[in-house]
Design an enzyme around this catalytic site. Sequence first.
Site, PDB file in Angstrom:
ATOM      1  N   SER A 183       0.794  -1.237   0.000  1.00 43.77           N
ATOM      2  CA  SER A 183       0.000   0.000   0.000  1.00 43.77           C
ATOM      3  C   SER A 183       0.823   1.283   0.000  1.00 43.77           C
ATOM      4  CB  SER A 183      -0.947   0.014   1.190  1.00 43.77           C
ATOM      5  OG  SER A 183      -2.088  -0.738   0.882  1.00 43.77           O
ATOM      6  N   LYS A 197       0.531   3.326  -3.069  1.00 44.11           N
ATOM      7  CA  LYS A 197      -0.660   4.130  -3.388  1.00 44.11           C
ATOM      8  C   LYS A 197      -0.334   5.617  -3.468  1.00 44.11           C
ATOM      9  CE  LYS A 197      -3.802   0.711  -1.304  1.00 44.11           C
ATOM     10  NZ  LYS A 197      -4.485   0.316  -0.063  1.00 44.11           N
ATOM     11  N   TYR A 246      -2.579  -2.576 -10.575  1.00 45.25           N
ATOM     12  CA  TYR A 246      -2.585  -2.353  -9.125  1.00 45.25           C
ATOM     13  C   TYR A 246      -1.710  -3.380  -8.394  1.00 45.25           C
ATOM     14  CZ  TYR A 246      -4.160  -2.429  -4.305  1.00 45.25           C
ATOM     15  OH  TYR A 246      -4.170  -2.447  -2.934  1.00 45.25           O
ATOM     16  N   TYR A 289      -4.436   3.727   7.298  1.00 48.77           N
ATOM     17  CA  TYR A 289      -5.774   3.134   7.299  1.00 48.77           C
ATOM     18  C   TYR A 289      -6.582   3.638   8.481  1.00 48.77           C
ATOM     19  CZ  TYR A 289      -2.504  -0.056   5.000  1.00 48.77           C
ATOM     20  OH  TYR A 289      -1.477  -0.584   4.272  1.00 48.77           O
ATOM     21  N   VAL A 348       1.142  -3.615   3.853  1.00 47.57           N
ATOM     22  CA  VAL A 348       1.054  -4.873   4.601  1.00 47.57           C
ATOM     23  C   VAL A 348       2.319  -5.723   4.570  1.00 47.57           C
ATOM     24  CG1 VAL A 348      -1.460  -5.166   4.616  1.00 47.57           C
ATOM     25  CG2 VAL A 348      -0.130  -6.045   2.694  1.00 47.57           C
TER      26      VAL A 348
HETATM   27  N1  GLN Z   1      -1.733  -5.543  -2.186  1.00 49.84           N
HETATM   28  C1  GLN Z   1      -2.419  -5.356  -0.942  1.00 49.84           C
HETATM   29  C2  GLN Z   1      -3.924  -5.484  -1.138  1.00 49.84           C
HETATM   30  O1  GLN Z   1      -4.431  -4.999  -2.110  1.00 49.84           O
HETATM   31  C3  GLN Z   1      -2.074  -4.026  -0.386  1.00 49.84           C
HETATM   32  C4  GLN Z   1      -2.781  -3.752   0.901  1.00 49.84           C
HETATM   33  C5  GLN Z   1      -1.985  -3.024   1.910  1.00 49.84           C
HETATM   34  O2  GLN Z   1      -0.758  -2.938   1.880  1.00 49.84           O
HETATM   35  N2  GLN Z   1      -2.705  -2.536   2.884  1.00 49.84           N
HETATM   36  O3  GLN Z   1      -4.602  -6.081  -0.362  1.00 49.84           O
END
Ligand code: GLN
Length: 323
Positions: free
Chosen positions: A68, A71, A195, A247, A265
């Site tokens: 993430s 992003k 993505y 988050y 994550v």
């Molecule tokens: N690739 C992970 C997902 O889409 C990224 C999520 C994350 O790092 N919070 O679930």
Amino acid sequence: WSKEHQSVEACLTEAVNHCRPFAQEGKPASYIPALANANASDLGICLMGCDGRIVHAGQWEKPFTMQSVSKVISFMLACVCQGISRVMEMVDVEPTGDAFNSIIRLESSQPGKPFNPMINAGAISISSMLPGRRPEDKVESLLQFYESLTGKRPRINEEVFSSEWETANRNRAIAHYLKDTGYLQTEVEEALEVYLKQCSIEVNTADLARIGIILSRDGYDPIQRKALFSKQIAKISKALMLTCGMYNASGKMAAFIGIPAKSGVSGGILATVPPRVGKNASFPFSDGCGIGIFAPAIDQAGNSVAGIKLLEWVANEWDLSVF
Ligand code: GLN
């Protein structure tokens, strides 16, 4: 390398040893099978100042996938190429208080418009807006943007990508919903490919620290001495990091640490400290710094447990809250 840099590095080494045991309170993400085998006791940190000098401790050189954290970078590239107002038609900038992969609010007020680009829905929408027609063109433009930011072309971890591609039921559901409501500029599978590849880009903490210092300088890269994105894009990105970057733990992050940051994550954290007059004269990064952290064991919200402890330690030690 000054005496101050040396003493910061000694402090960081001590802090890493102190924070490492907190990893036991979390565990590496297992919903992406390829991430489950990460070494839970790894903890690394790198700080970069605007002269490009770095200090580091622990497993700072170990590669990990962006997840993430990507992003923020994709959001910046979409803004550079499509313009902020076009991007704002596709995603909002409001925090949700829900999990990063939640689908619950997608159908509220303006059906389908993701609340922000730091949750999966918003990020998948942004991936579909990246420059290029085919998924491979979009991924290529993203890799080139990373190269302009970090000075080296990153690799995509294909094992992590396929592991996630095969298990991406929830992200697929989100993408189908976005397609239905007009918030996807490509086909569903194409947006997912972009993505999940962006999530599988490999970096280390020094790469994140370098992106952090560029954000700190509002898009100006002090090392190459050129602007890579506009001040307005930098300001929106940092606001999004602070309000949505961790988050549904973003409020705690703002209150108790106070540094704009984005987590993933895989256990990575990108943080950006603005230029400021710190009250601690021994801190050699008073002109701002970027911070990269890596520690794979994550908590319920999906944030690195030892990584957050370490960032909190750093913020307190050198008084780095933006507030
Ligand atoms: N690739 C992970 C997902 O889409 C990224 C999520 C994350 O790092 N919070 O679930």
